[in-house]
Scaffold this motif. Sequence first.
Motif, PDB file in Angstrom:
ATOM      1  N   GLY A   1       0.395  -1.262  -0.415  1.00  0.00           N
ATOM      2  CA  GLY A   1      -0.169  -0.323  -0.209  1.00  0.00           C
ATOM      3  C   GLY A   1       0.735   1.263   0.250  1.00  0.00           C
ATOM      4  N   SER A   2       0.084   1.875  -0.753  1.00  0.00           N
ATOM      5  CA  SER A   2       0.875   3.506  -1.305  1.00  0.00           C
ATOM      6  C   SER A   2       1.125   4.080   0.477  1.00  0.00           C
ATOM      7  CB  SER A   2       0.258   4.483  -2.339  1.00  0.00           C
ATOM      8  OG  SER A   2      -1.033   4.418  -1.511  1.00  0.00           O
ATOM      9  N   GLY A   3      -0.057   4.280   1.672  1.00  0.00           N
ATOM     10  CA  GLY A   3       0.417   4.707   2.502  1.00  0.00           C
ATOM     11  C   GLY A   3       1.005   4.188   3.894  1.00  0.00           C
ATOM     12  N   HIS A   4       1.946   2.707   3.298  1.00  0.00           N
ATOM     13  CA  HIS A   4       2.705   2.096   4.423  1.00  0.00           C
ATOM     14  C   HIS A   4       4.314   3.055   4.846  1.00  0.00           C
ATOM     15  CE1 HIS A   4       5.578  -0.669   5.896  1.00  0.00           C
ATOM     16  NE2 HIS A   4       4.568  -2.103   5.906  1.00  0.00           N
ATOM     17  N   SER A   5       4.141   3.065   6.407  1.00  0.00           N
ATOM     18  CA  SER A   5       5.184   3.647   6.660  1.00  0.00           C
ATOM     19  C   SER A   5       7.008   3.249   6.007  1.00  0.00           C
ATOM     20  CB  SER A   5       5.105   3.487   8.475  1.00  0.00           C
ATOM     21  OG  SER A   5       6.018   2.356   8.256  1.00  0.00           O
ATOM     22  N   ALA A   6       6.813   2.654   5.662  1.00  0.00           N
ATOM     23  CA  ALA A   6       8.964   2.469   5.341  1.00  0.00           C
ATOM     24  C   ALA A   6       9.004   3.652   4.704  1.00  0.00           C
ATOM     25  CB  ALA A   6       9.082   0.645   4.248  1.00  0.00           C
ATOM     26  N   GLY A   7       9.991   3.963   4.469  1.00  0.00           N
ATOM     27  CA  GLY A   7      11.016   4.732   3.875  1.00  0.00           C
ATOM     28  C   GLY A   7      11.521   4.018   2.676  1.00  0.00           C
ATOM     29  N   ALA A   8      12.412   4.518   1.765  1.00  0.00           N
ATOM     30  CA  ALA A   8      12.577   4.012   0.602  1.00  0.00           C
ATOM     31  C   ALA A   8      13.975   2.874   1.128  1.00  0.00           C
ATOM     32  CB  ALA A   8      13.154   4.797  -0.648  1.00  0.00           C
ATOM     33  N   LEU A   9      14.666   3.305   1.922  1.00  0.00           N
ATOM     34  CA  LEU A   9      15.989   2.414   2.676  1.00  0.00           C
ATOM     35  C   LEU A   9      15.413   1.224   3.053  1.00  0.00           C
ATOM     36  CD1 LEU A   9      17.560   5.837   4.289  1.00  0.00           C
ATOM     37  CD2 LEU A   9      18.555   4.928   1.624  1.00  0.00           C
ATOM     38  N   THR A  10      13.949   1.519   3.743  1.00  0.00           N
ATOM     39  CA  THR A  10      13.612   0.385   4.201  1.00  0.00           C
ATOM     40  C   THR A  10      13.313  -0.936   3.695  1.00  0.00           C
ATOM     41  OG1 THR A  10      13.454   1.658   6.275  1.00  0.00           O
ATOM     42  CG2 THR A  10      12.262  -1.025   6.212  1.00  0.00           C
ATOM     43  N   ALA A  11      12.044   0.024   2.548  1.00  0.00           N
ATOM     44  CA  ALA A  11      11.829  -0.552   0.785  1.00  0.00           C
ATOM     45  C   ALA A  11      12.520  -1.494   0.545  1.00  0.00           C
ATOM     46  CB  ALA A  11      10.893   0.212   0.244  1.00  0.00           C
ATOM     47  N   TRP A  12      13.742  -0.469   0.371  1.00  0.00           N
ATOM     48  CA  TRP A  12      15.329  -1.582  -0.356  1.00  0.00           C
ATOM     49  C   TRP A  12      15.827  -2.708   0.715  1.00  0.00           C
ATOM     50  CZ3 TRP A  12      18.241   3.552  -1.727  1.00  0.00           C
ATOM     51  CH2 TRP A  12      17.286   4.442  -2.196  1.00  0.00           C
ATOM     52  N   ALA A  13      15.876  -2.480   1.936  1.00  0.00           N
ATOM     53  CA  ALA A  13      15.750  -3.473   2.798  1.00  0.00           C
ATOM     54  C   ALA A  13      15.528  -4.333   2.395  1.00  0.00           C
ATOM     55  CB  ALA A  13      16.493  -3.348   4.355  1.00  0.00           C
TER      56      ALA A  13
END
Length: 390
Positions: free
Chosen positions: A161-173
């Motif tokens: 979902g686009s409203g997830h709290s993760a920033g890009a750095l966390t999404a990349w991890a």
Amino acid sequence: MKPFSAAVLLIISSINSISAQSCPAFPIGPGPSSQYLPNPFIFQNGDPIDSLDDWACRQREMSHQLQTYELGTLPPKPSSVSGSWSGNSLTINVSEGGKSISFSVSINKPGGTNVPAIIAFGFASIPVPSNVATITFDNNLIAQQDGQGSRGRGKFYDLYGSGHSAGALTAWAWGVARIIDALESTPAVGIDPTRVGVTGCSRNGKGAMVAGALEQRIVLTLPQESGAGGSACWRIGNWQKQQGQNVQTASQIVQENVWFSPAFNSHVNNINSLPFDHHMVAGLVAPRALYVMENADMEWLGWTATYGCMGAARKQWEALDALDSFGYSQVGGNSHCSFPSSKQGTELAAFINKFLLKTCSGNTKIFRTEKNHGSFNPDTWAGWDVPVLA
């Protein structure tokens, strides 16, 4: 030959095996404010860290704090992850909550099986030996980083979902973790998933640092010139700014891009109120191997903020009797993201040899800078007693 000592292997095993139920409850609220770097050897409730089990729990607490106030939440492993290998491409298929995504990484590897690998964010800006595979990871596909308008865009957000709290750095991890999942379940690729490193430069260096912090299976973390948001501490960066230097700070970085959670925006003008700084991002890697490459000529990256921050971070490896797994090298004379082989080539090779190739040749106990930081003393910012935990 094992790259880590028996003591370090015991610590890693303890960290991976301790249950959440045996740790103190995560704190509510950020706790007391501090102009200096928070002490990683004290729980937020004030209790000291005096055992390996305590350290495992403290790392969980630090990770929770970072995910709550800066990085956003890292989701657990999805219900379904699989890989398919064709040519030089590994496709990762992920399903969760009735949604599915897939993405591919290209792999350049030597012949044979069971070889080590380095996952490179974007491209490999460091020299990777021919007997180590290079996995090229298009991290922008997982989470875009094209300014404020790219918040919530990418395959990670298609799934969560686009409203997830993760920033890009966390999404990349998260994406790196799925690559390792696929390597584990797809032996035909011929890569040993227990010998995987991660690297990137600049913004991708921030990604490599956070991936190493959040993904315990990464054996060797190699951030290059990650600066603010990576190997630099926010508090010391603010101090540099106060000295009149042109350095990136937290209040500026959240206006530039979507690397961090939206929750971080409300704290960037009061960094001293946070219960962590980036020496504790690095500390989530300890006692696994970390080699930080920084540029002594780039004021914007926070040349003193990285030096002081990693000087503080190093104490966590010291407490674990694992200084052979920590390296910080700040050199000059090279342009941004160009690797200075004449100055750092031997150091990098030593880390790759020891922790990926298991030859254990070369010195990996490194803390050096070519920058004159004047009267700056990292211990002023990190004057804690270092316990003996190992």
